[in-house]
Design a protein around this motif. Sequence first.
Motif, mmCIF file in Angstrom:
data_model
loop_
_atom_site.group_PDB
_atom_site.id
_atom_site.type_symbol
_atom_site.label_atom_id
_atom_site.label_comp_id
_atom_site.label_asym_id
_atom_site.label_seq_id
_atom_site.Cartn_x
_atom_site.Cartn_y
_atom_site.Cartn_z
ATOM 1 N N GLY A 1 22.712 53.139 32.361
ATOM 2 C CA GLY A 1 22.141 54.468 32.572
ATOM 3 C C GLY A 1 21.359 55.002 31.398
ATOM 4 O O GLY A 1 20.864 56.135 31.438
ATOM 5 N N GLU A 2 21.196 54.195 30.345
ATOM 6 C CA GLU A 2 20.543 54.651 29.125
ATOM 7 C C GLU A 2 19.151 54.040 28.960
ATOM 8 O O GLU A 2 18.878 52.929 29.419
ATOM 9 N N VAL A 3 18.275 54.789 28.303
ATOM 10 C CA VAL A 3 16.997 54.271 27.806
ATOM 11 C C VAL A 3 17.168 54.066 26.307
ATOM 12 O O VAL A 3 17.618 54.974 25.595
ATOM 13 N N ILE A 4 16.795 52.872 25.824
ATOM 14 C CA ILE A 4 17.163 52.498 24.463
ATOM 15 C C ILE A 4 15.975 51.879 23.741
ATOM 16 O O ILE A 4 15.416 50.875 24.191
ATOM 17 N N ASN A 5 15.603 52.465 22.615
ATOM 18 C CA ASN A 5 14.547 51.886 21.775
ATOM 19 C C ASN A 5 15.035 50.624 21.081
ATOM 20 O O ASN A 5 16.195 50.547 20.652
ATOM 21 N N ALA A 6 14.123 49.655 20.941
ATOM 22 C CA ALA A 6 14.368 48.513 20.062
ATOM 23 C C ALA A 6 13.214 48.469 19.074
ATOM 24 O O ALA A 6 12.103 48.069 19.414
ATOM 25 N N GLY A 7 13.476 48.931 17.865
ATOM 26 C CA GLY A 7 12.439 48.995 16.849
ATOM 27 C C GLY A 7 13.033 48.848 15.471
ATOM 28 O O GLY A 7 14.257 48.874 15.281
ATOM 29 N N SER A 8 12.157 48.710 14.486
ATOM 30 C CA SER A 8 12.599 48.431 13.129
ATOM 31 C C SER A 8 12.817 49.689 12.281
ATOM 32 O O SER A 8 13.373 49.618 11.200
ATOM 33 N N ASN A 9 12.365 50.845 12.779
ATOM 34 C CA ASN A 9 12.363 52.086 12.000
ATOM 35 C C ASN A 9 11.488 51.929 10.758
ATOM 36 O O ASN A 9 11.830 52.376 9.665
ATOM 37 N N TYR A 10 10.320 51.268 10.961
ATOM 38 C CA TYR A 10 9.377 51.019 9.864
ATOM 39 C C TYR A 10 7.975 51.024 10.461
ATOM 40 O O TYR A 10 7.716 50.344 11.457
ATOM 41 N N GLU A 11 7.064 51.801 9.879
ATOM 42 C CA GLU A 11 5.695 51.826 10.392
ATOM 43 C C GLU A 11 4.734 51.274 9.353
ATOM 44 O O GLU A 11 4.949 51.416 8.141
ATOM 45 N N PRO B 1 -4.451 53.166 13.099
ATOM 46 C CA PRO B 1 -3.194 53.392 13.819
ATOM 47 C C PRO B 1 -2.023 52.683 13.148
ATOM 48 O O PRO B 1 -2.184 51.608 12.540
ATOM 49 N N THR B 2 -0.841 53.273 13.249
ATOM 50 C CA THR B 2 0.373 52.640 12.728
ATOM 51 C C THR B 2 1.186 52.065 13.876
ATOM 52 O O THR B 2 1.144 52.568 15.005
ATOM 53 N N ARG B 3 1.919 51.010 13.570
ATOM 54 C CA ARG B 3 2.782 50.380 14.561
ATOM 55 C C ARG B 3 4.134 50.066 13.934
ATOM 56 O O ARG B 3 4.257 49.879 12.721
ATOM 57 N N ASP B 4 5.145 49.979 14.776
ATOM 58 C CA ASP B 4 6.488 49.575 14.374
ATOM 59 C C ASP B 4 6.672 48.150 14.891
ATOM 60 O O ASP B 4 7.126 47.921 16.003
ATOM 61 N N LEU C 1 15.481 48.959 28.299
ATOM 62 C CA LEU C 1 15.194 48.660 26.895
ATOM 63 C C LEU C 1 13.724 48.924 26.627
ATOM 64 O O LEU C 1 12.856 48.453 27.366
ATOM 65 N N ARG C 2 13.441 49.662 25.569
ATOM 66 C CA ARG C 2 12.065 50.056 25.240
ATOM 67 C C ARG C 2 11.666 49.418 23.906
ATOM 68 O O ARG C 2 11.799 50.027 22.836
ATOM 69 N N PRO C 3 11.134 48.187 23.920
ATOM 70 C CA PRO C 3 10.749 47.517 22.664
ATOM 71 C C PRO C 3 9.492 48.143 22.054
ATOM 72 O O PRO C 3 8.580 48.567 22.766
ATOM 73 N N PHE C 4 9.447 48.138 20.742
ATOM 74 C CA PHE C 4 8.264 48.556 20.002
ATOM 75 C C PHE C 4 7.530 47.317 19.494
ATOM 76 O O PHE C 4 8.101 46.472 18.818
ATOM 77 N N ASN C 5 6.293 47.143 19.840
ATOM 78 C CA ASN C 5 5.305 46.243 19.204
ATOM 79 C C ASN C 5 5.861 44.890 18.758
ATOM 80 O O ASN C 5 5.879 44.554 17.578
ATOM 81 N N THR C 6 6.306 44.113 19.723
ATOM 82 C CA THR C 6 6.825 42.781 19.436
ATOM 83 C C THR C 6 5.689 41.826 19.073
ATOM 84 O O THR C 6 4.604 41.885 19.646
ATOM 85 N N TYR C 7 5.958 40.945 18.124
ATOM 86 C CA TYR C 7 4.986 39.917 17.725
ATOM 87 C C TYR C 7 5.740 38.646 17.384
ATOM 88 O O TYR C 7 6.967 38.663 17.209
ATOM 89 N N GLY C 8 5.010 37.527 17.279
ATOM 90 C CA GLY C 8 5.629 36.281 16.864
ATOM 91 C C GLY C 8 5.034 35.090 17.578
ATOM 92 O O GLY C 8 4.012 35.209 18.268
ATOM 93 N N PRO C 9 5.634 33.911 17.427
ATOM 94 C CA PRO C 9 5.155 32.703 18.090
ATOM 95 C C PRO C 9 5.033 32.891 19.596
ATOM 96 O O PRO C 9 5.878 33.535 20.218
ATOM 97 N N ARG C 10 3.959 32.337 20.158
ATOM 98 C CA ARG C 10 3.641 32.340 21.588
ATOM 99 C C ARG C 10 2.915 33.597 22.058
ATOM 100 O O ARG C 10 2.519 33.666 23.226
ATOM 101 N N GLN C 11 2.723 34.582 21.212
ATOM 102 C CA GLN C 11 2.019 35.776 21.671
ATOM 103 C C GLN C 11 0.541 35.474 21.859
ATOM 104 O O GLN C 11 -0.077 34.768 21.066
ATOM 105 N N SER C 12 -0.043 36.020 22.917
ATOM 106 C CA SER C 12 -1.452 35.761 23.213
ATOM 107 C C SER C 12 -2.349 36.573 22.294
ATOM 108 O O SER C 12 -1.925 37.571 21.685
#
Length: 330
Positions: free
Chosen positions: A239-249, A214-217, A177-188
């Motif tokens: 066997g797959e590589v999979i993005n987890a993102g919002s499709n929004y920059e 710079p832009t981020r998703d 799983l390839r997450p894009f730019n996670t944020y939220g409670p508990r992030q340092s």
Amino acid sequence: MDLRGKKVLVTGAEGFIGSHLTERLVELGADVTALVQYNSFNNWGWIDTFDKEVLNSIKVETGDIRELDGMNRIIKGQEVVFHLAALIAIPYSYLSPMAYVRTNVEGTTNVLEACRNHDVQKIIHTSTSETYGTALYVPIDEKHPMQGQSPYSASKIGADKMAESFYRSFNMPIATLRPFNTYGPRQSARAVIPTIISQILAGKNEIKLGSLTPTRDFNFVKDTAEAFIKVAESDRTIGEVINAGSNYEITIGDTVKKIIDIIGKDVKIICDEERIRPEKSEVNRLWADNTKIKELTDWAPRYSIDEGLAETVAWIRENMKHYKPDIYNV
């Protein structure tokens, strides 16, 4: 795969995303073991803040993914492994590249080897959108070339390739799983969103940031945790590589404006040279194509950027004791 009743291990469970994933697995009825990095203080990170009911529902193991014997001991008997443990701070990777190789590449290999030794039914390996580097085209799908623009991203590319090799060489049930730019409670505060919020809430009239262009998703952490769950549940992800993102920059600068609007205090932005990445290392654009995860699972992000930022601001406001706004945290 139904995770209810499954023996599930989360490496890096004490961390930002790992702690949210651990709580979600408890909600789903999994038999959860949380692996936290051994330390002499017996500090369990964010797990120490869990409600007593959740804490009593998990088993906590201390160890180190850099040590194979320990991984064999802890992974024995597990049916599903979510591998999130990693060194993740990009600025610190400039200071200590080998630490990232030992943890992210060698540590991941130890986890994979232990999973192979004990016939784990499903492994979800955690990648990062940083493996893509600056977008060569957008939105970024899983076929986009990987670019090692920092020692951190290079180490994660190495870890991803080890996961791929174990799938191809040993027919192991691995999904990446390839997450894009996670944020939220508990992030340092090593990450940009809590850096902005904590400085403003500390009463500063000027806040220090790196580049604003710079832009981020950005993706809210509860959505990212749910992506891990959905990828684990689906047999089609092996066997797959999979993005987890919002499709929004969105640019960092526009993100600052949204946070200022939520908090209701105007501030001046100071460009701090210490926080700017080396020119060839800066990732200027990230924008996820999330078509594949939607095709393979029923996952879709539920939180808008405005909803996620509002919840994050509220949490940091109540938990400012965890932040040191006067110190630049690499």
